[in-house]
Design an enzyme around this catalytic site. Structure first.
Site, PDB file in Angstrom:
ATOM      1  N   ASP A   1       0.862  -1.181   0.000  1.00 22.47           N
ATOM      2  CA  ASP A   1       0.000   0.000   0.000  1.00 22.47           C
ATOM      3  C   ASP A   1       0.898   1.230   0.000  1.00 22.47           C
ATOM      4  O   ASP A   1       1.632   1.463   0.957  1.00 22.47           O
ATOM      5  CB  ASP A   1      -0.909  -0.019   1.233  1.00 22.47           C
ATOM      6  CG  ASP A   1      -2.009   1.018   1.196  1.00 22.47           C
ATOM      7  OD1 ASP A   1      -1.872   2.021   0.460  1.00 22.47           O
ATOM      8  OD2 ASP A   1      -3.009   0.830   1.914  1.00 22.47           O
TER       9      ASP A   1
ATOM     10  N   ARG B   1      -0.227   4.407  -0.313  1.00 24.91           N
ATOM     11  CA  ARG B   1      -0.974   5.628   0.007  1.00 24.91           C
ATOM     12  C   ARG B   1      -0.349   6.391   1.169  1.00 24.91           C
ATOM     13  O   ARG B   1       0.232   5.806   2.073  1.00 24.91           O
ATOM     14  CB  ARG B   1      -2.423   5.299   0.367  1.00 24.91           C
ATOM     15  CG  ARG B   1      -3.255   4.855  -0.804  1.00 24.91           C
ATOM     16  CD  ARG B   1      -4.630   4.436  -0.357  1.00 24.91           C
ATOM     17  NE  ARG B   1      -4.539   3.166   0.357  1.00 24.91           N
ATOM     18  CZ  ARG B   1      -5.583   2.432   0.698  1.00 24.91           C
ATOM     19  NH1 ARG B   1      -6.803   2.846   0.417  1.00 24.91           N
ATOM     20  NH2 ARG B   1      -5.426   1.288   1.328  1.00 24.91           N
TER      21      ARG B   1
END
Length: 191
Positions: free
Chosen positions: A123, A125
């Site tokens: 991930d 983000r």
């Protein structure tokens, strides 16, 4: 951190009437979608929704993104609050790499394995813009609509109190069951 923001505008939708405000940071544009009564709510319901073009716009059955977005917009329109449309496509690997990850998933990899094989973390983000939006809109306490423990941890880390967590559970189908199991079993999502 250079952030540019728009004025607030009206947005009538099939979910209800909203106010919207856009924010630009690091060449990514994000959107705050507020219920009409947002300014009068002391502890708003909030969903930080990560962009998913294939799900949100095209209705992909490989994920639950469009269903979560629709559920959240309907809920916010009725109960009052905010959806932050967090524009970091494909866990922030971008659309081109997301399609490449889909190709690897077609060959049997799960979403984490596909991202790692493409040279990314599971991930990518970051949520810096979320802190700015909360500060801009003077949000100190929220009722968070999420299944993602990482979003909970981030919001707690920036000093915004989560007084309640509302699950964002939607339909399971034959195309998204492996995706949802990966989120639950390997990423700790509360499904």
């Amino acid at each position: 951190m250079n952030i540019i923001q728009s004025n607030i505008a009206n947005l009538p939708t099939k979910h209800g009437n909203f106010k919207i405000k856009a924010y630009t940071q690091d060449n990514q544009e994000h959107l705050a979608i507020m219920s009409e009564d947002f300014e009068n709510i002391q502890i708003p319901y909030v969903r930080v929704h990560s962009e998913c073009l294939t799900g949100d716009a095209l209705g992909s059955l490989k994920c639950d993104c469009q269903n979560q977005l629709n559920l959240s917009l309907d809920f916010i329109a009725k109960e009052g609050g905010l959806v932050i449309y967090h524009r970091q496509e494909g866990r922030n690997i971008g659309l081109l790499n997301k399609v490449n990850a889909y190709c690897l998933q077609d060959k049997g990899r799960n979403t984490i394995e596909a991202n790692l094989e493409l040279g990314f973390k599971e991930d990518e983000r970051n949520y810096k813009i979320v802190k700015h939006i909360f500060n801009d809109l003077n949000i100190k306490k929220i009722k968070l609509i999420t299944n993602n423990p990482h979003k909970i941890d981030y919001i707690n880390s920036i000093g915004v109190e989560i007084v309640e967590r509302i699950p964002a559970v939607t339909e399971v189908n034959e195309h998204n069951i492996d995706y949802l199991n990966t989120k639950k079993d390997q990423m700790g999502h509360m499904l």
